[in-house]
Design an enzyme around this catalytic site. Structure first.
Site, PDB file in Angstrom:
ATOM      1  N   SER A 125      -7.900   3.780   8.910  1.00 35.59           N
ATOM      2  CA  SER A 125      -8.540   3.802   7.599  1.00 35.59           C
ATOM      3  C   SER A 125      -7.772   2.923   6.609  1.00 35.59           C
ATOM      4  CB  SER A 125      -8.603   5.253   7.103  1.00 35.59           C
ATOM      5  OG  SER A 125      -9.055   5.304   5.775  1.00 35.59           O
ATOM      6  N   HIS A 151       0.838  -1.194   0.000  1.00 34.80           N
ATOM      7  CA  HIS A 151       0.000   0.000   0.000  1.00 34.80           C
ATOM      8  C   HIS A 151       0.870   1.239   0.000  1.00 34.80           C
ATOM      9  CE1 HIS A 151      -3.500   2.510   0.740  1.00 34.80           C
ATOM     10  NE2 HIS A 151      -2.689   3.236   1.489  1.00 34.80           N
ATOM     11  N   ARG A 177     -15.018  12.828   8.310  1.00 36.37           N
ATOM     12  CA  ARG A 177     -13.759  13.486   8.677  1.00 36.37           C
ATOM     13  C   ARG A 177     -13.409  14.585   7.668  1.00 36.37           C
ATOM     14  NH1 ARG A 177      -9.848   8.758   8.479  1.00 36.37           N
ATOM     15  NH2 ARG A 177      -8.272  10.366   8.817  1.00 36.37           N
TER      16      ARG A 177
END
Lengths: 440, 440
Positions: B183, B82, B168
């Site tokens: 998240s 990621h 948010r």
């Protein structure tokens, strides 16, 4: 202007301009700013606080969010008084007649009780026939004729405060000193008086549990009032012990009448004289010592009770209960509470005393609860008193015998009896003006 | 359990239990907890942070709020990667074939670009016919047959994250390290891989602007991954300068192909080799040095490009553009940018470089914007290069000539040319494992 940027600014410790604060409050009342942005902003305020400029701007915006009362129809200087709420706090019923008797008009809007604290409007309504909802014209007429009038809030006052308070109540942002100050002072500015005396209660029965927090709140409120052009003073008074002996609606009116006759309990009398003297001082009636003399004199010469009688009559109430408090309806049931041991009372958890009274029917657990005006407690012994085991320390009154068990257990839980006599604590801790904090 | 109490607990610095966190996330997804309570909670988290136990519990709750991918249908250890997002970040297109060529399966779900950062899925879709939305069975089949597959997210994955992120985004609570960690890691846990390599970008084009913040985020994410039973490592890599020379979708695929052939720019090649080596290391293929050797060898012996070709074919894409990148459609217009003075390029504001590319049509300003796959920039000179005034430093590509003016002014604004040669900075700042932070 975007609400997002205002949240970010506050979160990062910046200061919002007056325009930004006004945008925020107006946008919230109008529904353009959603609850979820407002609650994030309020939590950021909880952590980052607000500057004097920010609290003033927010208070002004809150005040102007609804009806602004114009008291120009009443002659002379009008002085408001606000208590942050307590148990046995019947001071308005005593101070308003004193101040009026000394020639300063009192045109006051008060609230109802909720939770463990009572409300002046409920207490007044224990007087048969008493109207607490008057038209603007009638309100002015009563003040001009009798020197005083105490009524409930009417119309659409400070809707921003109502909406924000409801949100704070469910998002754990109630106990933020600047937000409390804004909420109280917004209502005070909207109420239209020239001067404001704040009675900030401190202790186990108060919202502020410590003297330090109470002084901090007082300073914020005095700064807002003065910056808004109102002469403002705050007294920090004790609410670690219930004020006076009586808790409950008609019971408190009875004690107020006793006090106006010069026969009140010492703590209640002293607090009321100090509050009244400061109101007279704010109205420019002299220095604090002179004002104190004036207030004492008013009680001594018997003119103050007449004032209360006149106001009650003018608002449609049956003044016979004031002229002779024996005429008040009485609760059908009573129950004595004896001391469970011998010694000095060292602690009276005042919130619990208030809860006991509510359980007897004297208060509201929810907004829609019905009040029993005759219910409540008389406290025969208070902190510092020496008691013998079995001696009567309090009596409870109710219209339903089955309520006694619960209320008694809460009250007994509130009381601590110990061998050693507790230290005496002051009734008034400090006086906060725009220039100084005088500690007593 | 009441949300109010959880907000209060966090606000006061307490630690929520795993049950409380699960109640909160599930209640929010199900709509039982309103946005205004959640936003107050998130702001309290911004100020008070979260413990390792809290972030793990929240990540698990977020992962399980929707579909959990089960990769059991694919043999062997599956390693995910990621990137926190950057400009010119085409690493997935390079690493996935390298890792697959070394015998470790890559079954990866990637995202689309938004704002100034690009997305792998958009880049893949610049290949004519390429499908990035496959059924679960087809996805597994492609991985099992070719060793790799990169697709977009499908189904109902981590709805809690989607709902919280949207909140948010409008309440100024995006830049909270524990919330960012939750998240990202929530999505990674839901994606079902055995090991996770995190590429945390740092610098002017990254979400995290400083190495310290990047390391802090990396530590939180590695702790979550390891506590959730996944082998997890993070590299902190530079995004103060765009990665490689090409920004834009097909332009980045072209550069990725060059790199897989061993002809890529040095910075991109080095970062990709390090990322690939760490993925192989996580998969247990050897120590880090051995894995680095393996990755280099894969490029040298030419097996990696075959892997990309196989995946593209398996996903319906026209592999002729990979076999010969001259086959890619070209933008009809181009525009050279010359250096405005002589000296060393000392700064390339990478966010601005990304914005320039978006303005040319290569990115999305809103979720619904259309992408021009041929648009973008090639950066001929980068930080540290000496340039003569008037020399070509970049070329812009677009399908509409009128887009050049704006993009050029943003790009020129991003570039600083000075007399002194800037200090060389590392490409990789640190490697974070559960036990240590190794700074490079």
């Amino acid at each position: 202007m975007r609400m997002y940027d205002l949240i970010m600014k506050k979160r990062n410790g910046g200061e919002l301009s007056s325009e930004e604060i006004t945008f925020l409050i107006n946008g919230y009342v109008e529904g353009n700013i959603p609850d979820y942005q407002m609650s994030a902003f309020l939590m950021a305020v909880y952590f980052k606080g607000m500057t004097e400029g920010e609290t003033l701007a927010m208070t002004n915006a809150v005040a102007h969010s609804g009806d602004m009362v114009d008291l120009a129809g009443i002659d002379g200087i009008k002085v408001d008084k606000h208590s942050t709420g307590g148990v046995g706090d019947k001071t308005t019923l005593i101070i308003a007649p004193i101040v009026a008797a000394c020639g300063v008009k009192v045109a006051k809007m008060s609230g109802r009780g909720l939770g463990h604290t009572g409300g002046t409007i409920d207490k007044l309504e224990s007087i048969p026939g008493m109207k607490t909802s008057l038209s603007r014209e009638k309100f002015f007429q009563v003040v001009n004729e009798t020197g005083l009038s105490v009524i409930g809030q009417s119309g659409n006052m400070t809707p921003a405060d109502k909406k924000m308070y409801a949100l704070r109540d469910v998002t754990a942002t109630v106990d933020s000193i600047p937000l409390i100050a804004v909420s109280i002072m917004g209502k005070k500015l909207a109420a239209g008086n020239d001067c404001i005396l704040l009675d900030v209660k401190t202790g186990s029965g108060a919202f502020m549990k410590t003297v330090e927090d109470s002084i901090a709140l007082a300073k914020e409120m005095v700064a807002i009032g003065e910056n808004a052009g109102k002469r403002t003073v705050a007294l920090i008074t004790d609410m670690d012990i219930p004020l006076g002996h009586n808790i409950g609606n008609s019971l408190e009116v009875i004690e107020a009448v006793d006090t106006l006759k010069g026969n009140g309990p010492d703590d209640l009398t002293q607090v009321c004289l100090n509050l009244a003297a400061n109101m007279l001082y704010l109205a420019g009636k002299g220095n604090l010592d002179e004002c104190m003399e004036m207030a004492k004199q008013a009680i001594t010469d018997g003119t103050v009770l007449e004032r209360l009688v006149a106001m009650v009559k003018a608002q449609g109430g049956d003044a016979s209960v004031i002229e002779d408090t024996a005429n008040f309806a009485k609760a059908p049931y009573s129950c004595e509470i004896p001391a469970d041991k011998t010694g000095f009372i060292t602690v009276m958890d005042t919130e619990k005393c208030g809860i006991a009274s509510t359980l007897l029917g004297a208060g509201r657990e929810t907004k829609d609860s019905e009040i029993d005006y005759t219910a409540g407690l008389i406290l025969y012994r208070k902190v510092g008193d020496y008691v013998e085991a079995g001696e009567k320390i309090a009596v409870m009154y109710a219209s339903d015998e089955t309520l006694f068990a619960n209320a008694r257990s809460v009250y007994e839980d509130a009381i601590t009896i110990q061998e050693e006599k507790p230290e005496e604590k002051p009734l008034i801790f400090a006086r906060v003006t725009k220039d100084a904090v005088e500690k007593y």
